[in-house]
Design a protein around this motif. Structure first.
Motif, PDB file in Angstrom:
ATOM      1  N   GLY A  72     -22.772 -50.522 -17.149  1.00 24.56           N
ATOM      2  CA  GLY A  72     -21.326 -50.661 -17.173  1.00 24.56           C
ATOM      3  C   GLY A  72     -20.811 -51.749 -18.102  1.00 24.56           C
ATOM      4  O   GLY A  72     -19.606 -51.946 -18.216  1.00 24.56           O
ATOM      5  N   PHE A  73     -21.722 -52.465 -18.771  1.00 25.68           N
ATOM      6  CA  PHE A  73     -21.276 -53.569 -19.627  1.00 25.68           C
ATOM      7  C   PHE A  73     -20.549 -53.085 -20.875  1.00 25.68           C
ATOM      8  O   PHE A  73     -19.666 -53.766 -21.395  1.00 25.68           O
ATOM      9  CB  PHE A  73     -22.459 -54.459 -20.035  1.00 25.68           C
ATOM     10  CG  PHE A  73     -22.823 -55.467 -18.992  1.00 25.68           C
ATOM     11  CD1 PHE A  73     -22.292 -56.746 -19.017  1.00 25.68           C
ATOM     12  CD2 PHE A  73     -23.692 -55.132 -17.957  1.00 25.68           C
ATOM     13  CE1 PHE A  73     -22.605 -57.675 -18.043  1.00 25.68           C
ATOM     14  CE2 PHE A  73     -24.012 -56.050 -16.976  1.00 25.68           C
ATOM     15  CZ  PHE A  73     -23.471 -57.326 -17.013  1.00 25.68           C
ATOM     16  N   SER A  74     -20.934 -51.910 -21.367  1.00 21.15           N
ATOM     17  CA  SER A  74     -20.338 -51.468 -22.634  1.00 21.15           C
ATOM     18  C   SER A  74     -18.834 -51.250 -22.509  1.00 21.15           C
ATOM     19  O   SER A  74     -18.116 -51.311 -23.489  1.00 21.15           O
ATOM     20  CB  SER A  74     -21.037 -50.209 -23.152  1.00 21.15           C
ATOM     21  OG  SER A  74     -21.084 -49.248 -22.148  1.00 21.15           O
ATOM     22  N   ASN A  75     -18.356 -51.038 -21.274  1.00 18.60           N
ATOM     23  CA  ASN A  75     -16.918 -50.823 -21.087  1.00 18.60           C
ATOM     24  C   ASN A  75     -16.086 -52.011 -21.557  1.00 18.60           C
ATOM     25  O   ASN A  75     -14.915 -51.860 -21.874  1.00 18.60           O
ATOM     26  CB  ASN A  75     -16.604 -50.580 -19.601  1.00 18.60           C
ATOM     27  CG  ASN A  75     -17.198 -49.283 -19.109  1.00 18.60           C
ATOM     28  OD1 ASN A  75     -17.520 -48.414 -19.908  1.00 18.60           O
ATOM     29  ND2 ASN A  75     -17.365 -49.158 -17.808  1.00 18.60           N
ATOM     30  N   ALA A 108     -32.594 -46.360 -14.106  1.00 19.49           N
ATOM     31  CA  ALA A 108     -33.223 -46.267 -15.425  1.00 19.49           C
ATOM     32  C   ALA A 108     -33.500 -47.663 -15.957  1.00 19.49           C
ATOM     33  O   ALA A 108     -34.415 -47.878 -16.743  1.00 19.49           O
ATOM     34  CB  ALA A 108     -32.303 -45.509 -16.376  1.00 19.49           C
ATOM     35  N   THR A 109     -32.721 -48.640 -15.494  1.00 21.13           N
ATOM     36  CA  THR A 109     -32.901 -50.017 -15.941  1.00 21.13           C
ATOM     37  C   THR A 109     -33.722 -50.831 -14.943  1.00 21.13           C
ATOM     38  O   THR A 109     -33.768 -52.052 -15.040  1.00 21.13           O
ATOM     39  CB  THR A 109     -31.527 -50.705 -16.130  1.00 21.13           C
ATOM     40  OG1 THR A 109     -30.834 -50.647 -14.874  1.00 21.13           O
ATOM     41  CG2 THR A 109     -30.697 -50.012 -17.194  1.00 21.13           C
ATOM     42  N   GLU A 133     -30.803 -48.182 -29.797  1.00 21.37           N
ATOM     43  CA  GLU A 133     -30.523 -47.136 -28.801  1.00 21.37           C
ATOM     44  C   GLU A 133     -30.766 -47.667 -27.391  1.00 21.37           C
ATOM     45  O   GLU A 133     -29.990 -47.428 -26.471  1.00 21.37           O
ATOM     46  CB  GLU A 133     -31.420 -45.931 -29.084  1.00 21.37           C
ATOM     47  CG  GLU A 133     -31.076 -44.737 -28.231  1.00 21.37           C
ATOM     48  CD  GLU A 133     -31.962 -43.534 -28.537  1.00 21.37           C
ATOM     49  OE1 GLU A 133     -32.525 -43.493 -29.653  1.00 21.37           O
ATOM     50  OE2 GLU A 133     -32.093 -42.677 -27.654  1.00 21.37           O
ATOM     51  N   GLU A 134     -31.847 -48.444 -27.244  1.00 22.39           N
ATOM     52  CA  GLU A 134     -32.190 -48.926 -25.911  1.00 22.39           C
ATOM     53  C   GLU A 134     -31.134 -49.906 -25.390  1.00 22.39           C
ATOM     54  O   GLU A 134     -30.726 -49.841 -24.229  1.00 22.39           O
ATOM     55  CB  GLU A 134     -33.568 -49.581 -25.919  1.00 22.39           C
ATOM     56  CG  GLU A 134     -33.978 -49.932 -24.518  1.00 22.39           C
ATOM     57  CD  GLU A 134     -35.368 -50.520 -24.405  1.00 22.39           C
ATOM     58  OE1 GLU A 134     -36.021 -50.679 -25.440  1.00 22.39           O
ATOM     59  OE2 GLU A 134     -35.764 -50.817 -23.259  1.00 22.39           O
ATOM     60  N   ILE A 135     -30.704 -50.793 -26.264  1.00 24.35           N
ATOM     61  CA  ILE A 135     -29.696 -51.772 -25.822  1.00 24.35           C
ATOM     62  C   ILE A 135     -28.371 -51.068 -25.526  1.00 24.35           C
ATOM     63  O   ILE A 135     -27.718 -51.355 -24.519  1.00 24.35           O
ATOM     64  CB  ILE A 135     -29.528 -52.889 -26.880  1.00 24.35           C
ATOM     65  CG1 ILE A 135     -30.776 -53.782 -26.861  1.00 24.35           C
ATOM     66  CG2 ILE A 135     -28.276 -53.714 -26.621  1.00 24.35           C
ATOM     67  CD1 ILE A 135     -30.777 -54.893 -27.889  1.00 24.35           C
ATOM     68  N   ALA A 136     -28.016 -50.115 -26.379  1.00 19.94           N
ATOM     69  CA  ALA A 136     -26.772 -49.370 -26.134  1.00 19.94           C
ATOM     70  C   ALA A 136     -26.847 -48.630 -24.810  1.00 19.94           C
ATOM     71  O   ALA A 136     -25.899 -48.639 -24.014  1.00 19.94           O
ATOM     72  CB  ALA A 136     -26.519 -48.392 -27.281  1.00 19.94           C
ATOM     73  N   ASP A 137     -27.995 -48.013 -24.548  1.00 17.61           N
ATOM     74  CA  ASP A 137     -28.198 -47.301 -23.280  1.00 17.61           C
ATOM     75  C   ASP A 137     -28.077 -48.243 -22.092  1.00 17.61           C
ATOM     76  O   ASP A 137     -27.408 -47.949 -21.101  1.00 17.61           O
ATOM     77  CB  ASP A 137     -29.620 -46.709 -23.242  1.00 17.61           C
ATOM     78  CG  ASP A 137     -29.648 -45.292 -23.775  1.00 17.61           C
ATOM     79  OD1 ASP A 137     -28.606 -44.831 -24.253  1.00 17.61           O
ATOM     80  OD2 ASP A 137     -30.727 -44.670 -23.703  1.00 17.61           O
ATOM     81  N   THR A 138     -28.771 -49.370 -22.195  1.00 13.30           N
ATOM     82  CA  THR A 138     -28.764 -50.330 -21.089  1.00 13.30           C
ATOM     83  C   THR A 138     -27.341 -50.805 -20.806  1.00 13.30           C
ATOM     84  O   THR A 138     -26.916 -50.887 -19.656  1.00 13.30           O
ATOM     85  CB  THR A 138     -29.659 -51.536 -21.432  1.00 13.30           C
ATOM     86  OG1 THR A 138     -30.969 -51.055 -21.698  1.00 13.30           O
ATOM     87  CG2 THR A 138     -29.713 -52.525 -20.281  1.00 13.30           C
ATOM     88  N   MET A 139     -26.619 -51.085 -21.867  1.00 13.16           N
ATOM     89  CA  MET A 139     -25.241 -51.556 -21.673  1.00 13.16           C
ATOM     90  C   MET A 139     -24.368 -50.481 -21.054  1.00 13.16           C
ATOM     91  O   MET A 139     -23.515 -50.771 -20.210  1.00 13.16           O
ATOM     92  CB  MET A 139     -24.655 -52.000 -23.014  1.00 13.16           C
ATOM     93  CG  MET A 139     -25.277 -53.286 -23.513  1.00 13.16           C
ATOM     94  SD  MET A 139     -24.522 -53.877 -25.036  1.00 13.16           S
ATOM     95  CE  MET A 139     -22.891 -54.338 -24.474  1.00 13.16           C
ATOM     96  N   SER A 140     -24.611 -49.252 -21.460  1.00 11.37           N
ATOM     97  CA  SER A 140     -23.806 -48.164 -20.913  1.00 11.37           C
ATOM     98  C   SER A 140     -24.154 -47.915 -19.439  1.00 11.37           C
ATOM     99  O   SER A 140     -23.277 -47.754 -18.594  1.00 11.37           O
ATOM    100  CB  SER A 140     -24.046 -46.933 -21.777  1.00 11.37           C
ATOM    101  OG  SER A 140     -23.789 -45.783 -21.050  1.00 11.37           O
ATOM    102  N   LEU A 182     -30.523 -34.378 -18.896  1.00 21.80           N
ATOM    103  CA  LEU A 182     -30.111 -35.771 -19.052  1.00 21.80           C
ATOM    104  C   LEU A 182     -31.254 -36.648 -19.559  1.00 21.80           C
ATOM    105  O   LEU A 182     -32.431 -36.334 -19.376  1.00 21.80           O
ATOM    106  CB  LEU A 182     -29.579 -36.304 -17.721  1.00 21.80           C
ATOM    107  CG  LEU A 182     -28.296 -35.590 -17.271  1.00 21.80           C
ATOM    108  CD1 LEU A 182     -27.968 -35.924 -15.829  1.00 21.80           C
ATOM    109  CD2 LEU A 182     -27.134 -35.961 -18.182  1.00 21.80           C
ATOM    110  N   LYS A 183     -30.853 -37.743 -20.178  1.00 19.71           N
ATOM    111  CA  LYS A 183     -31.822 -38.600 -20.846  1.00 19.71           C
ATOM    112  C   LYS A 183     -32.687 -39.388 -19.861  1.00 19.71           C
ATOM    113  O   LYS A 183     -33.868 -39.625 -20.099  1.00 19.71           O
ATOM    114  CB  LYS A 183     -31.054 -39.577 -21.738  1.00 19.71           C
ATOM    115  CG  LYS A 183     -31.898 -40.330 -22.717  1.00 19.71           C
ATOM    116  CD  LYS A 183     -30.987 -41.033 -23.717  1.00 19.71           C
ATOM    117  CE  LYS A 183     -31.767 -41.911 -24.652  1.00 19.71           C
ATOM    118  NZ  LYS A 183     -30.853 -42.679 -25.527  1.00 19.71           N
ATOM    119  N   HIS A 184     -32.098 -39.820 -18.767  1.00 17.78           N
ATOM    120  CA  HIS A 184     -32.845 -40.601 -17.780  1.00 17.78           C
ATOM    121  C   HIS A 184     -32.781 -39.900 -16.426  1.00 17.78           C
ATOM    122  O   HIS A 184     -32.160 -40.397 -15.487  1.00 17.78           O
ATOM    123  CB  HIS A 184     -32.268 -42.017 -17.679  1.00 17.78           C
ATOM    124  CG  HIS A 184     -32.289 -42.758 -18.973  1.00 17.78           C
ATOM    125  ND1 HIS A 184     -33.439 -43.304 -19.494  1.00 17.78           N
ATOM    126  CD2 HIS A 184     -31.311 -43.023 -19.871  1.00 17.78           C
ATOM    127  CE1 HIS A 184     -33.166 -43.887 -20.644  1.00 17.78           C
ATOM    128  NE2 HIS A 184     -31.883 -43.729 -20.906  1.00 17.78           N
TER     129      HIS A 184
END
Lengths: 110, 700
Positions: A91-94, B250-251, A81-88, B182-184
């Motif tokens: 903007g990397f997940s795009n 958040a990051t 979840e954390e990695i998915a969140d960070t990527m999202s 929201l989550k963050h």
């Protein structure tokens, strides 16, 4: 960082274990480059990745670019979840194809 | 031809302990990743020596101190390349040797480790609100950033200035309230999730209160009575001009604030929303001679600050020091900074806090032709971005209408705010002034060939009351700020509509709602650029606090529950923004002529009162109506009447050309909203405008 490689038909599956950061990124790149050269379809399994840093994200994008440059495809699976969140959030997940499971990843690539 | 694998400059020429070095390049200033290493470059005119101090991330002790070899200095710039650094894992700063003699302007202190003014990311305050280690020898730490964000086809939107509808917001306030769901909450990432709201409202420009790295703990203190910890919440006190605030990401604790903010800008652009940053170049977080030595003071005090002949700090900012903006070196810092945000972050424009300071010389005297303002206006990289001045400062320089504009600069129009507020509360003698404000303030700008788009029209902004509070409080209520209600302005031109603060009286509540709608109507029907304050579309309150700078609490956070509670208001507001968008006659770049230049039988704007063609300009008048006719654009006729009188008044409508009829678009006296294009046709030639109400009619 440890990388375990196997194949599922014509698809290479790489299980990455450990942290992907500025220290391990060069090693990951060196180890995966031959796979990208010889396989069109690759799954990167990140389920055992404990930490993905900014340099780690860039490495993934670099691999993705290397693959698409030779018309290959990379799908990511096993994102915490954390990695998915960070990527999202960054903007990397795009840029990536992301699948929920190995089966889904294989299906998408096939 | 085969590409050469290596360049000769990837090989070191010098060593310091285990570190491999090479003379660096003086430009660009700051820390820049180069093949094999990092180029560090820093300027000081008066330092006698300089040392690069490297830390492992978050470590208390330096991992290395590398003095700049004297041969690495070019003029007053020290630069060197350090090879084989783990760019992700280091933090850097500088020690400067030099004289400590305040009377001559110098305050060098080699015991301090100094932040690079050009640091692109700053560690030390990674997570918002986390109590700092006050003993840390290096509280704000330069970090390296990857400048390889993939923008794809993104580009600053370059919307014509007159098309803008600006929404002013604070990053944390917008989503921190639990109701945001929201989550963050409170981050750039969370803001991205609220873009749909901004789009629905119809705004196309988001103006963010400071996002440069600041320290929310600067001057933090407890309120003696309530025990609340008070912060430097708004952030109008910059630590690093090139770094986005880590605590807004958040990051941020992963050091990815740069990517997170860029991703937000990219998404806003995809939704057609520009991003303007509120930039604070008038002072820094170092305060006066009693403040901490963090960066500029220890690098080159005499260059960066305006100093009195005795070596103390001029305080035109009201915040302890004043950046010496028209010194050529400082001017370049500002220019480099803005260019960086435009080129690297795709920022669409800037709003300059207390911008009058940027026009003062090193002794504080206002300049007729300030080099900094001229430089920014003519800079190629900034050539298409918006430049907006808060055209006054805390030293008494008030330049609304006279800010040196060079054909580029727009201004926050403080007179618009003051005059419209007075008219709305029903003060007599305001009709003439209102007519100017509605026209884009030609009285302020036309003399200097500046069009209506020079005027940023606003009734509320972060400073002062929210729109709800403007009609709920006669007096400020700043007790929560812990200064015995002494802080904040006293001239609010507000009116509580009968009761100070919250009430259950339905008549007062209805009147307040109507007044808010009247304010929105005047704002959206005026020539110039409308700017609204976050939450004014849903009735946000600050409980009468008009100086909310210090609260990390619900006093600042936007309660999203208001959207449902005040859905009638939100529906009204978004319809009004859509109305403005539908009518080019409201968005002229030049000024109205008040003449019939197109020979169509009507002047471009005509003035009316309760009798058509007879505006009442007398001192006792509280009504104004006008009609817009834009023959060239083919837009509809628009008729607008504002009644600030306490009685309903019957307005005779001007006759339209044969075949056209008036249709009701807006009437703040009733709840009903007519959507754009579906306005209700009128059969009669007059209109009863309710007490303290406004109407907008479309003639087609």
């Amino acid at each position: 960082m440890n990388i375990a490689l196997r194949t599922e038909g014509a698809i290479a599956v790489a299980l990455l274990t450990g942290a992907i950061d500025g220290k391990s990124a060069p090693q990951v790149q060196i180890e995966l480059s031959p796979t990208i050269e010889s396989f069109e379809k690759i799954i990167l399994d990140l389920s055992e990745v404990s930490y993905l840093s900014s340099a780690g994200l860039r490495l993934l994008l670099l691999l993705h670019r290397q693959a698409t440059a030779k018309e290959g495809k990379i799908t990511l699976i096993g994102l915490s979840e954390e990695i998915a969140d960070t990527m999202s959030m960054t903007g990397f997940s795009n840029f990536f194809d992301i699948a929920d499971s190995l089966e889904a990843g294989l299906k998408a690539l096939n | 031809m085969e590409r050469l694998e290596k360049r000769i400059d990837v090989y070191p020429t010098h060593r310091h302990d285990t570190f491999k070095l090479r003379p660096g390049k003086p430009f660009p200033f700051g820390a820049t990743m180069v093949p094999g290493g990092v180029n560090f470059s820093i300027y000081s005119s008066y330092a006698t020596s300089c040392t690069l101090v490297l830390f492992e991330k978050e470590s208390n002790e330096p991992m290395a101190e590398i003095p700049f070899n004297e041969s690495f200095r070019v003029g007053n710039v020290w630069s060197m390349v350090v090879f084989d650094l783990d760019c992700e894992d280091i933090e850097y700063g500088y020690r400067m040797e030099g004289p400590f003699s305040p009377e001559t302007g110098h305050r060098f202190d080699a015991s301090k480790i100094l932040l690079d003014p050009y640091a692109k990311a700053i560690g030390g305050r990674d997570t918002w609100g986390q109590t700092p280690d006050w003993q840390n020898v290096f509280p704000y730490r330069g970090r390296l950033v990857f400048e390889d964000f993939d923008w794809e086809d993104d580009h600053p939107l370059e919307l014509p200035m007159e098309e803008l509808v600006i929404y002013e917001a604070h990053v944390r306030s917008l989503t921190k309230h639990p109701s945001s769901g929201l989550k963050h909450p409170g981050t750039f990432a969370a803001l991205k999730e609220k873009i749909s709201h901004l789009k629905e409202l119809g705004i196309n420009c988001l103006e963010l209160m400071p996002v440069y790295e600041f320290d929310e703990f600067e001057n933090s203190r407890r309120n003696d009575e309530t025990g609340e910890l008070l912060f430097n919440y708004w952030g109008y006190s910059t630590v690093g001009f090139f770094a986005p605030k880590s605590g807004f990401a958040a990051t941020g604790r992963l050091g990815m604030q740069v990517d997170e903010f860029k991703s937000l800008v990219k998404e806003l652009h995809k939704s057609g929303i520009e991003v303007i940053l509120d930039v604070v170049f008038n002072h820094t977080a170092e305060g006066n001679e009693r403040g901490p030595t963090l960066s500029f003071r220890g690098i080159d005090n005499k260059t960066y600050y305006m100093l009195t002949p005795e070596g103390y700090y001029f305080n035109f900012s009201g915040c302890g020091n004043t950046l010496n903006c028209n010194n050529p070196v400082v001017r370049n810092l500002v220019l480099d900074c803005l260019r960086y945000w435009v080129a690297e972050y795709h920022i669409d424009g800037f709003r300059f806090d207390l911008a009058a300071i940027l026009g003062r010389d090193s002794q504080g005297a206002p300049l007729a032709n300030p080099p900094l303002l001229e430089t920014l206006a003519y800079d190629p990289v900034l050539g298409r971005c918006k430049l907006i001045a808060e055209a006054w400062d805390a030293g008494g320089l008030y330049q609304v209408g006279s800010f040196p504009a060079y054909g580029r600069w727009a201004e926050w129009n403080g007179k618009y705010r003051d005059d419209v507020r007075k008219f709305l509360k029903g003060e007599p003698g305001m009709v003439g002034a209102l007519s100017q404000r509605i026209q884009g303030s030609p009285d302020l700008y036309a003399w200097n060939d500046r069009g209506a788009a020079a005027s940023i029209n606003f009734i509320t902004c972060h400073d002062g009351f929210t729109l709800f509070d403007l009609f709920a409080y006669n007096e400020k209520h700043n007790e929560a700020n812990g200064e015995k209600n002494q802080d904040g302005g006293n001239d609010n031109d507000s009116w509580n509509c009968g009761v100070e603060g919250p009430t259950n009286d339905p008549e007062i509540k209805a009147l307040r709602l109507r007044q808010i709608k009247n304010a929105w109507t005047i704002l959206m029907l005026s020539q110039g650029i409308p700017m609204v304050l976050m939450g004014d579309e849903m009735g946000r309150t600050q409980d009468g606090n008009n100086n909310n700078y210090c609260h990390d609490s619900e006093l600042n956070w936007l309660d999203w529950g208001l959207l449902e509670e005040n859905s009638e208001l939100f529906h009204f507001c978004k319809n009004l923004v859509a109305f403005r968008k539908a009518h080019p006659v409201l968005r002229r770049s030049g000024h109205l002529s008040n003449q019939d230049l197109s020979g169509c039988g009507y002047a471009d704007i005509t003035w009316h009162g309760t009798r058509a063609w007879q505006a009442d300009w007398s001192d006792s008048s509280r009504v104004l109506a006008f009609m817009l006719c834009d023959h060239h654009s083919g837009d509809d006729f628009l008729y607008v009447a504002f009644n600030s009188h306490w009685d309903a008044l019957d307005f005779e409508l001007p006759q339209l050309p044969e075949g056209k009829k008036w249709h009701v678009a807006v009437n703040t006296g009733v709840e009903e909203v007519h959507e754009v294009g579906r306005e209700k046709e009128l059969s009669q030639g007059n209109f009863l405008v309710g007490p303290r109400s406004s109407i907008v009619l479309v003639g087609r």
